[in-house]
Design a protein around this motif. Structure first.
Motif, PDB file in Angstrom:
ATOM      1  N   GLN A  16     -58.287  50.271 -25.581  1.00 45.47           N
ATOM      2  CA  GLN A  16     -58.627  50.899 -24.278  1.00 45.47           C
ATOM      3  C   GLN A  16     -60.071  51.720 -24.413  1.00 45.47           C
ATOM      4  O   GLN A  16     -60.920  51.677 -23.397  1.00 45.47           O
ATOM      5  CB  GLN A  16     -57.546  51.931 -24.185  1.00 45.47           C
ATOM      6  N   ALA A  17     -60.448  51.870 -25.610  1.00 46.58           N
ATOM      7  CA  ALA A  17     -61.809  52.488 -25.820  1.00 46.58           C
ATOM      8  C   ALA A  17     -62.598  51.409 -25.464  1.00 46.58           C
ATOM      9  O   ALA A  17     -63.866  51.515 -24.794  1.00 46.58           O
ATOM     10  CB  ALA A  17     -61.834  53.088 -27.081  1.00 46.58           C
ATOM     11  N   LYS A  18     -62.587  50.063 -26.007  1.00 48.42           N
ATOM     12  CA  LYS A  18     -63.451  48.953 -26.003  1.00 48.42           C
ATOM     13  C   LYS A  18     -63.332  48.476 -24.500  1.00 48.42           C
ATOM     14  O   LYS A  18     -64.224  48.329 -24.015  1.00 48.42           O
ATOM     15  CB  LYS A  18     -62.913  48.006 -26.877  1.00 48.42           C
ATOM     16  N   ILE A  41     -66.676  48.368 -22.275  1.00 50.17           N
ATOM     17  CA  ILE A  41     -67.410  47.241 -21.445  1.00 50.17           C
ATOM     18  C   ILE A  41     -67.502  47.583 -20.186  1.00 50.17           C
ATOM     19  O   ILE A  41     -68.616  46.950 -19.351  1.00 50.17           O
ATOM     20  CB  ILE A  41     -66.187  46.073 -21.726  1.00 50.17           C
ATOM     21  N   ALA A  42     -66.582  48.327 -19.435  1.00 48.88           N
ATOM     22  CA  ALA A  42     -66.591  48.692 -17.822  1.00 48.88           C
ATOM     23  C   ALA A  42     -67.853  49.491 -17.673  1.00 48.88           C
ATOM     24  O   ALA A  42     -68.853  49.344 -16.663  1.00 48.88           O
ATOM     25  CB  ALA A  42     -65.601  49.748 -17.538  1.00 48.88           C
ATOM     26  N   GLN A  89     -73.682  49.461 -15.780  1.00 50.45           N
ATOM     27  CA  GLN A  89     -75.169  49.503 -16.244  1.00 50.45           C
ATOM     28  C   GLN A  89     -75.828  48.478 -15.996  1.00 50.45           C
ATOM     29  O   GLN A  89     -76.976  48.392 -15.265  1.00 50.45           O
ATOM     30  CB  GLN A  89     -75.343  50.086 -17.729  1.00 50.45           C
ATOM     31  N   LEU A  90     -75.351  47.299 -16.311  1.00 51.07           N
ATOM     32  CA  LEU A  90     -75.869  46.079 -15.897  1.00 51.07           C
ATOM     33  C   LEU A  90     -76.123  45.671 -14.418  1.00 51.07           C
ATOM     34  O   LEU A  90     -77.141  45.230 -13.967  1.00 51.07           O
ATOM     35  CB  LEU A  90     -75.217  44.913 -16.633  1.00 51.07           C
TER      36      LEU A  90
END
Length: 106
Positions: A77-79, A83-84, A89-90
């Motif tokens: 969940q943290a990963k 990623i989100a 940001q991207l």
């Protein structure tokens, strides 16, 4: 003076390991019950353990695996959150590059 050290024969050690494997109690509980140090029982387990005396899914193993599963789910969940955040940001950077790469109109 120091306490007299207990000595156990091989048969006793093997029977004790078989007893541990057949129980749903923890090694600490059995150590207390038999008045033998927990570390000694772990050493005997490493030396004499045979898996045919042990149920495939003993209660302690199930608890350990459930705990590991919960930890891995939290990590996942943290990963996913990371990623989100990076994807967001991207997207912002792409928009900024697009805006600033346009040639000024005269």
């Amino acid at each position: 003076m120091g306490e007299q050290r207990q000595r156990f024969n091989e048969e006793f050690k093997q029977r004790t390991v078989r007893y541990i494997q057949e129980q749903t109690k923890s090694v600490a509980d059995i150590a207390e019950e038999l008045n033998i140090p927990k570390g000694t029982l772990h050493k005997w387990l490493a030396q004499y353990r045979t898996f045919e005396n042990e149920p495939l899914a003993n209660a302690q193993r199930v608890r350990d695996l459930e705990q590991l599963l919960k930890e891995k789910e939290r990590e996942l969940q943290a990963k996913d959150r990371q990623i989100a955040d990076v994807e967001e940001q991207l997207a912002i950077v792409k928009k900024a590059v697009h805006i600033f790469s346009k040639s000024p109109r005269n």
